[in-house]
Design a protein around this motif. Structure first.
Motif, PDB file in Angstrom:
ATOM      1  N   GLN A 212      -3.486  -0.416  -2.293  1.00 32.93           N
ATOM      2  CA  GLN A 212      -2.833  -0.429  -3.595  1.00 32.93           C
ATOM      3  C   GLN A 212      -2.166  -1.777  -3.840  1.00 32.93           C
ATOM      4  O   GLN A 212      -2.232  -2.319  -4.951  1.00 32.93           O
ATOM      5  CB  GLN A 212      -1.805   0.695  -3.693  1.00 32.93           C
ATOM      6  CG  GLN A 212      -2.399   2.064  -3.834  1.00 32.93           C
ATOM      7  CD  GLN A 212      -1.342   3.155  -3.869  1.00 32.93           C
ATOM      8  OE1 GLN A 212      -0.163   2.905  -3.641  1.00 32.93           O
ATOM      9  NE2 GLN A 212      -1.768   4.379  -4.130  1.00 32.93           N
ATOM     10  N   ALA A 213      -1.538  -2.338  -2.827  1.00 31.74           N
ATOM     11  CA  ALA A 213      -0.888  -3.646  -2.967  1.00 31.74           C
ATOM     12  C   ALA A 213      -1.934  -4.734  -3.244  1.00 31.74           C
ATOM     13  O   ALA A 213      -1.674  -5.648  -4.040  1.00 31.74           O
ATOM     14  CB  ALA A 213      -0.090  -3.982  -1.717  1.00 31.74           C
ATOM     15  N   ALA A 214      -3.095  -4.635  -2.630  1.00 34.72           N
ATOM     16  CA  ALA A 214      -4.158  -5.610  -2.890  1.00 34.72           C
ATOM     17  C   ALA A 214      -4.638  -5.512  -4.341  1.00 34.72           C
ATOM     18  O   ALA A 214      -4.855  -6.535  -5.004  1.00 34.72           O
ATOM     19  CB  ALA A 214      -5.319  -5.395  -1.926  1.00 34.72           C
TER      20      ALA A 214
ATOM     21  N   LEU B  20       3.893  -7.744  -2.386  1.00 36.56           N
ATOM     22  CA  LEU B  20       4.803  -7.392  -1.291  1.00 36.56           C
ATOM     23  C   LEU B  20       5.885  -6.409  -1.733  1.00 36.56           C
ATOM     24  O   LEU B  20       6.274  -5.517  -0.978  1.00 36.56           O
ATOM     25  CB  LEU B  20       5.449  -8.650  -0.714  1.00 36.56           C
ATOM     26  CG  LEU B  20       4.540  -9.532   0.126  1.00 36.56           C
ATOM     27  CD1 LEU B  20       5.267 -10.812   0.518  1.00 36.56           C
ATOM     28  CD2 LEU B  20       4.056  -8.795   1.357  1.00 36.56           C
ATOM     29  N   LEU B  21       6.355  -6.564  -2.954  1.00 35.18           N
ATOM     30  CA  LEU B  21       7.385  -5.661  -3.455  1.00 35.18           C
ATOM     31  C   LEU B  21       6.870  -4.229  -3.589  1.00 35.18           C
ATOM     32  O   LEU B  21       7.644  -3.280  -3.490  1.00 35.18           O
ATOM     33  CB  LEU B  21       7.915  -6.167  -4.796  1.00 35.18           C
ATOM     34  CG  LEU B  21       9.105  -5.434  -5.376  1.00 35.18           C
ATOM     35  CD1 LEU B  21      10.302  -5.515  -4.431  1.00 35.18           C
ATOM     36  CD2 LEU B  21       9.452  -5.989  -6.736  1.00 35.18           C
ATOM     37  N   TRP B  22       5.564  -4.059  -3.794  1.00 34.84           N
ATOM     38  CA  TRP B  22       4.988  -2.719  -3.917  1.00 34.84           C
ATOM     39  C   TRP B  22       5.232  -1.885  -2.653  1.00 34.84           C
ATOM     40  O   TRP B  22       5.423  -0.672  -2.733  1.00 34.84           O
ATOM     41  CB  TRP B  22       3.493  -2.818  -4.211  1.00 34.84           C
ATOM     42  CG  TRP B  22       2.842  -1.484  -4.392  1.00 34.84           C
ATOM     43  CD1 TRP B  22       1.963  -0.887  -3.541  1.00 34.84           C
ATOM     44  CD2 TRP B  22       2.993  -0.579  -5.494  1.00 34.84           C
ATOM     45  NE1 TRP B  22       1.563   0.323  -4.040  1.00 34.84           N
ATOM     46  CE2 TRP B  22       2.181   0.535  -5.241  1.00 34.84           C
ATOM     47  CE3 TRP B  22       3.742  -0.609  -6.671  1.00 34.84           C
ATOM     48  CZ2 TRP B  22       2.095   1.609  -6.113  1.00 34.84           C
ATOM     49  CZ3 TRP B  22       3.655   0.451  -7.537  1.00 34.84           C
ATOM     50  CH2 TRP B  22       2.844   1.544  -7.260  1.00 34.84           C
ATOM     51  N   PHE B  23       5.251  -2.538  -1.496  1.00 35.48           N
ATOM     52  CA  PHE B  23       5.483  -1.821  -0.241  1.00 35.48           C
ATOM     53  C   PHE B  23       6.872  -1.182  -0.196  1.00 35.48           C
ATOM     54  O   PHE B  23       7.086  -0.206   0.514  1.00 35.48           O
ATOM     55  CB  PHE B  23       5.320  -2.767   0.960  1.00 35.48           C
ATOM     56  CG  PHE B  23       3.904  -3.157   1.227  1.00 35.48           C
ATOM     57  CD1 PHE B  23       3.019  -2.265   1.779  1.00 35.48           C
ATOM     58  CD2 PHE B  23       3.458  -4.434   0.913  1.00 35.48           C
ATOM     59  CE1 PHE B  23       1.695  -2.617   2.041  1.00 35.48           C
ATOM     60  CE2 PHE B  23       2.153  -4.804   1.159  1.00 35.48           C
ATOM     61  CZ  PHE B  23       1.268  -3.891   1.715  1.00 35.48           C
ATOM     62  N   PHE B  24       7.814  -1.755  -0.931  1.00 37.71           N
ATOM     63  CA  PHE B  24       9.172  -1.207  -0.962  1.00 37.71           C
ATOM     64  C   PHE B  24       9.419  -0.353  -2.206  1.00 37.71           C
ATOM     65  O   PHE B  24      10.111   0.659  -2.139  1.00 37.71           O
ATOM     66  CB  PHE B  24      10.198  -2.350  -0.911  1.00 37.71           C
ATOM     67  CG  PHE B  24      10.040  -3.222   0.288  1.00 37.71           C
ATOM     68  CD1 PHE B  24      10.457  -2.779   1.538  1.00 37.71           C
ATOM     69  CD2 PHE B  24       9.454  -4.463   0.187  1.00 37.71           C
ATOM     70  CE1 PHE B  24      10.308  -3.570   2.659  1.00 37.71           C
ATOM     71  CE2 PHE B  24       9.286  -5.265   1.315  1.00 37.71           C
ATOM     72  CZ  PHE B  24       9.718  -4.813   2.553  1.00 37.71           C
ATOM     73  N   LEU B  25       8.846  -0.783  -3.311  1.00 36.99           N
ATOM     74  CA  LEU B  25       9.115  -0.099  -4.570  1.00 36.99           C
ATOM     75  C   LEU B  25       8.495   1.286  -4.627  1.00 36.99           C
ATOM     76  O   LEU B  25       9.138   2.239  -5.072  1.00 36.99           O
ATOM     77  CB  LEU B  25       8.612  -0.940  -5.747  1.00 36.99           C
ATOM     78  CG  LEU B  25       8.971  -0.363  -7.105  1.00 36.99           C
ATOM     79  CD1 LEU B  25      10.236  -1.029  -7.614  1.00 36.99           C
ATOM     80  CD2 LEU B  25       7.850  -0.523  -8.083  1.00 36.99           C
TER      81      LEU B  25
END
Length: 161
Positions: free
Chosen positions: A102-104, A142-147
């Motif tokens: 998803q982040a990619a 990278l923010l997607w991993f936390f958000l």
């Protein structure tokens, strides 16, 4: 208050927070790394509640972002509407993707938004051709991993089903 109304209020508040973070002042060095908060929050809601969040809401969010940032009216609206269309036609598959995949995909969508932004600026004669304009691709992915986990937790916490 019923859960549907509670969910829509939570969506509206999260979009408002994303818009505030979009215009929050940053130092000159960090400004190049500013993630695309609005796109991330909209993608989360497109995946979590596709029946309530759609292309029209993404377009409206883009128009508001255009007004807040002083960009060409419609450039963010267009790119967010295209992103929403891509997410909506494949949201069932995207939900099954791992967080890394998803982040990619989010990195590719952010790259598309940056290229649309550069294209619109070139049409207006205000080009900003520096490689640093592509840094938000990495910070947004990278923010997607936390958000995503945080938004899921907040959704479970505040929205009763």
């Amino acid at each position: 208050m019923d859960s549907h109304a509670q969910g829509l209020i939570f969506v509206a508040v999260s979009l408002l927070v994303a818009l505030v973070l979009t215009i929050a002042p940053l130092s000159a060095g960090l400004a190049w790394l500013r993630p695309d908060w609005l796109m991330l929050v909209l993608i989360y809601w497109l995946l979590a509640m596709p029946e309530n969040v759609g292309i029209a809401l993404c377009w409206l969010g883009g128009i508001i972002q255009d007004i807040l940032l002083g960009t060409v009216l419609g450039q963010n609206a267009f790119s967010l509407a295209v992103v929403a269309y891509i997410i909506q036609i494949s949201y069932q598959q995207l939900r099954m993707f791992s967080l890394r995949k998803q982040a990619a995909l989010i990195a590719l969508l952010e790259l598309f938004r940056i290229l649309v932004d550069q294209w619109a600026q070139n049409l207006n004669g205000v080009s900003q051709t520096h490689w640093l304009v592509f840094l938000p691709v990495f910070s947004t992915a990278l923010l997607w991993f936390f958000l995503r986990p945080m938004m899921s937790w907040l959704q479970r916490l505040f929205v009763a089903y």
